[in-house]
Scaffold this motif. Structure first.
Motif, PDB file in Angstrom:
ATOM      1  N   SER A  13       0.835  -1.215   0.000  1.00 61.59           N
ATOM      2  CA  SER A  13       0.000   0.000   0.000  1.00 61.59           C
ATOM      3  C   SER A  13       0.862   1.253   0.000  1.00 61.59           C
ATOM      4  O   SER A  13       1.304   1.737   1.049  1.00 61.59           O
ATOM      5  CB  SER A  13      -0.946   0.002   1.204  1.00 61.59           C
ATOM      6  OG  SER A  13      -1.737   1.173   1.157  1.00 61.59           O
ATOM      7  N   SER A  14       1.055   1.794  -1.193  1.00 64.31           N
ATOM      8  CA  SER A  14       1.941   2.957  -1.321  1.00 64.31           C
ATOM      9  C   SER A  14       1.340   4.190  -0.647  1.00 64.31           C
ATOM     10  O   SER A  14       2.050   4.971  -0.017  1.00 64.31           O
ATOM     11  CB  SER A  14       2.212   3.232  -2.794  1.00 64.31           C
ATOM     12  OG  SER A  14       0.995   3.405  -3.487  1.00 64.31           O
ATOM     13  N   VAL A  42     -11.462  -2.893   0.942  1.00 65.82           N
ATOM     14  CA  VAL A  42     -11.005  -1.896   1.914  1.00 65.82           C
ATOM     15  C   VAL A  42     -12.178  -1.136   2.541  1.00 65.82           C
ATOM     16  O   VAL A  42     -12.269  -1.065   3.774  1.00 65.82           O
ATOM     17  CB  VAL A  42      -9.962  -0.950   1.260  1.00 65.82           C
ATOM     18  CG1 VAL A  42      -9.680   0.264   2.133  1.00 65.82           C
ATOM     19  CG2 VAL A  42      -8.677  -1.720   0.974  1.00 65.82           C
ATOM     20  N   LYS A  53     -12.936   6.043   2.333  1.00 67.22           N
ATOM     21  CA  LYS A  53     -13.165   4.699   1.768  1.00 67.22           C
ATOM     22  C   LYS A  53     -11.871   4.083   1.256  1.00 67.22           C
ATOM     23  O   LYS A  53     -11.894   3.025   0.638  1.00 67.22           O
ATOM     24  CB  LYS A  53     -14.211   4.771   0.664  1.00 67.22           C
ATOM     25  CG  LYS A  53     -13.884   5.722  -0.464  1.00 67.22           C
ATOM     26  CD  LYS A  53     -15.007   5.723  -1.490  1.00 67.22           C
ATOM     27  CE  LYS A  53     -14.877   6.775  -2.554  1.00 67.22           C
ATOM     28  NZ  LYS A  53     -13.586   7.017  -3.151  1.00 67.22           N
ATOM     29  N   THR A  54     -10.766   4.773   1.473  1.00 68.69           N
ATOM     30  CA  THR A  54      -9.462   4.234   1.096  1.00 68.69           C
ATOM     31  C   THR A  54      -8.496   4.460   2.257  1.00 68.69           C
ATOM     32  O   THR A  54      -8.766   5.272   3.161  1.00 68.69           O
ATOM     33  CB  THR A  54      -8.901   4.939  -0.163  1.00 68.69           C
ATOM     34  OG1 THR A  54      -8.901   6.349   0.058  1.00 68.69           O
ATOM     35  CG2 THR A  54      -9.706   4.614  -1.401  1.00 68.69           C
ATOM     36  N   VAL A  55      -7.392   3.740   2.216  1.00 68.19           N
ATOM     37  CA  VAL A  55      -6.333   3.944   3.208  1.00 68.19           C
ATOM     38  C   VAL A  55      -5.172   4.688   2.537  1.00 68.19           C
ATOM     39  O   VAL A  55      -4.921   4.465   1.352  1.00 68.19           O
ATOM     40  CB  VAL A  55      -5.856   2.590   3.780  1.00 68.19           C
ATOM     41  CG1 VAL A  55      -6.856   2.063   4.769  1.00 68.19           C
ATOM     42  CG2 VAL A  55      -5.571   1.553   2.688  1.00 68.19           C
ATOM     43  N   PRO A  56      -4.505   5.570   3.275  1.00 72.62           N
ATOM     44  CA  PRO A  56      -4.665   5.861   4.695  1.00 72.62           C
ATOM     45  C   PRO A  56      -5.863   6.768   4.938  1.00 72.62           C
ATOM     46  O   PRO A  56      -6.270   7.523   4.074  1.00 72.62           O
ATOM     47  CB  PRO A  56      -3.376   6.625   5.025  1.00 72.62           C
ATOM     48  CG  PRO A  56      -3.073   7.401   3.783  1.00 72.62           C
ATOM     49  CD  PRO A  56      -3.480   6.465   2.661  1.00 72.62           C
ATOM     50  N   GLY A  67      -9.641  11.315   4.406  1.00 76.30           N
ATOM     51  CA  GLY A  67      -9.310  10.137   3.605  1.00 76.30           C
ATOM     52  C   GLY A  67      -8.412  10.440   2.423  1.00 76.30           C
ATOM     53  O   GLY A  67      -8.265   9.592   1.538  1.00 76.30           O
ATOM     54  N   GLU A  68      -7.835  11.618   2.397  1.00 77.69           N
ATOM     55  CA  GLU A  68      -6.900  11.980   1.323  1.00 77.69           C
ATOM     56  C   GLU A  68      -5.554  12.298   1.942  1.00 77.69           C
ATOM     57  O   GLU A  68      -5.458  13.152   2.839  1.00 77.69           O
ATOM     58  CB  GLU A  68      -7.418  13.196   0.548  1.00 77.69           C
ATOM     59  CG  GLU A  68      -8.688  12.935  -0.240  1.00 77.69           C
ATOM     60  CD  GLU A  68      -8.492  11.962  -1.404  1.00 77.69           C
ATOM     61  OE1 GLU A  68      -7.359  11.856  -1.919  1.00 77.69           O
ATOM     62  OE2 GLU A  68      -9.470  11.297  -1.780  1.00 77.69           O
ATOM     63  N   HIS A 104       0.245  13.634  -5.811  1.00 79.21           N
ATOM     64  CA  HIS A 104      -1.088  13.166  -5.429  1.00 79.21           C
ATOM     65  C   HIS A 104      -2.002  13.048  -6.648  1.00 79.21           C
ATOM     66  O   HIS A 104      -2.851  12.154  -6.718  1.00 79.21           O
ATOM     67  CB  HIS A 104      -1.672  14.138  -4.395  1.00 79.21           C
ATOM     68  CG  HIS A 104      -2.872  13.616  -3.692  1.00 79.21           C
ATOM     69  ND1 HIS A 104      -4.137  14.081  -3.918  1.00 79.21           N
ATOM     70  CD2 HIS A 104      -3.006  12.629  -2.777  1.00 79.21           C
ATOM     71  CE1 HIS A 104      -4.994  13.424  -3.159  1.00 79.21           C
ATOM     72  NE2 HIS A 104      -4.340  12.538  -2.458  1.00 79.21           N
TER      73      HIS A 104
HETATM   74  N1  LIG Z   1      -6.771   9.469  -2.480  1.00 85.52           N
HETATM   75  C1  LIG Z   1      -6.272   8.569  -1.583  1.00 85.52           C
HETATM   76  C2  LIG Z   1      -5.854   7.339  -2.333  1.00 85.52           C
HETATM   77  C3  LIG Z   1      -5.685   6.216  -1.428  1.00 85.52           C
HETATM   78  C4  LIG Z   1      -5.761   4.861  -2.098  1.00 85.52           C
HETATM   79  O1  LIG Z   1      -6.096   4.739  -3.283  1.00 85.52           O
HETATM   80  N2  LIG Z   1      -5.454   3.841  -1.302  1.00 85.52           N
HETATM   81  C5  LIG Z   1      -5.540   2.481  -1.763  1.00 85.52           C
HETATM   82  C6  LIG Z   1      -4.461   1.639  -1.105  1.00 85.52           C
HETATM   83  S1  LIG Z   1      -2.834   2.075  -1.598  1.00 85.52           S
HETATM   84  C7  LIG Z   1      -6.854   1.880  -1.320  1.00 85.52           C
HETATM   85  O2  LIG Z   1      -7.305   2.116  -0.219  1.00 85.52           O
HETATM   86  N3  LIG Z   1      -7.442   1.067  -2.190  1.00 85.52           N
HETATM   87  C8  LIG Z   1      -8.621   0.330  -1.853  1.00 85.52           C
HETATM   88  C9  LIG Z   1      -9.790   0.655  -2.706  1.00 85.52           C
HETATM   89  O3  LIG Z   1      -9.673   1.531  -3.577  1.00 85.52           O
HETATM   90  O4  LIG Z   1     -10.825   0.038  -2.479  1.00 85.52           O
HETATM   91  C10 LIG Z   1      -5.122   9.214  -0.787  1.00 85.52           C
HETATM   92  O5  LIG Z   1      -4.654  10.258  -1.157  1.00 85.52           O
HETATM   93  O6  LIG Z   1      -4.730   8.692   0.242  1.00 85.52           O
END
Ligand SMILES: N[C@@H](CCC(=O)N[C@@H](CS)C(=O)NCC(=O)O)C(=O)O
Length: 289
Positions: A13-14, A42, A53-56, A67-68, A104
């Protein structure tokens, strides 16, 4: 109440690496939980974190959810103005902000063709035209930052800043896929690979979680392109020279051998992450002397 941080898999997870570095590299307090990339989606593993809805994702002590990762960087910089997330001086600060924002929003070819995988390296990779264009763009903006900010050390805008945290996974991709870049870009990549905080994250990625086939790429595999860690190994028997774990202060129950000496840790994860890269862990290195 402290800051809460929810992250994904250490090895893959980058974006999570970026979020974690924003805390770890600047000494900020947090309570961390992980979602499991193997067992499901996730968003489904983050109930209570909506609208993230995403990590981190970060929850502030007063209950805001971010979430950004770029917003996390800005919010931490506002709430911890002395932590140094952005350079102090206005001009390098402006450059650093722009670098993080471009990361980003961009580099989609490099990100999709070369997903981060800290468990191995690839060899013989022929980057597409789009990836090569991303690499040229990186060279241009990194060189511009150096020219504008005149840093004394390896980082882009002076001391390590949030901009460098944003480019750490890019460095991992350039290194991991053996992508050809200029000597100055190569030196920047090497600085990330040698950075103890990056190494701590990677050490955890080597011992926590499983190898996920969906990240496998059709290239020949090779070793991770960094100097080998000190040759430590987990052992079952022996008398540890430290009665308590260097991280938690709890009794030593799990053993590691290094340079003919036995050290103890309070659980398997603390032991194994240290075995993976002893020099990444300052509390262990203080014990080793
Ligand atoms: N916009 C988010 C992007 C985060 C992202 O895409 N994270 C990925 C993991 S590296 C994630 O959670 N993917 C799961 C999904 O999209 O369901 C940020 O800036 O943190």
């Amino acid at each position: 109440m402290t800051y809460e941080l929810i992250l994904g898999d250490y090895a893959y997870s980058s974006w999570s690496l970026r979020g974690w570095l924003l805390f770890e590299r600047f000494g900020l307090p947090r309570q961390t939980t992980l979602v499991n990339f193997k067992t499901g989606g996730v968003p489904e593993q983050m109930p209570g974190w909506a609208p993230a809805k995403t990590v981190p994702a970060m929850r502030t002590p007063d209950g805001a959810i971010l979430g950004e990762s770029l917003a996390i960087a800005e919010e931490l910089a506002s709430r911890f103005p002395d932590a140094g997330l952005w350079p102090k001086d206005a001009k390098p600060r402006a450059v650093a902000r722009n670098l993080a924002a471009e990361m980003h929003a961009g580099f989609t070819a490099l990100r999709s063709d070369c997903p981060m995988n800290l468990r191995l390296g690839y060899t013989g990779v022929a980057p597409s035209d789009a990836v090569q264009a991303d690499l040229r763009r990186l060279e241009l903006i990194w060189n511009h930052a150096r020219k504008t900010c005149q840093p004394d050390g390896p980082w882009l805008c002076g001391d390590y800043s949030a901009a460098d945290a944003f480019y750490a996974p890019i460095a991992a991709r350039i290194a991991g896929y053996g992508l050809s870049v200029s000597p100055s870009a190569q030196a920047y990549v090497a600085a990330h690979l040698a950075d103890p905080a990056f190494r701590r994250w990677r050490a955890m990625g080597l011992v926590h979680g499983e190898t996920l086939n969906r990240y496998a790429q059709p290239h020949d595999q090779t070793k991770w392109p960094a100097p080998a860690p000190l040759p430590a190994k987990a052992v079952e028997n022996g008398a540890p020279e430290n009665a308590t774990c260097p991280y938690s202060g709890k009794p030593s129950t799990h053993l590691m051998q290094l340079e003919g000496r036995i050290f103890g840790f309070c659980n398997a994860f603390c032991r194994d992450k240290t075995v993976a890269d002893p020099e990444a862990w300052p509390d262990f290195m203080a014990l080793r002397g």
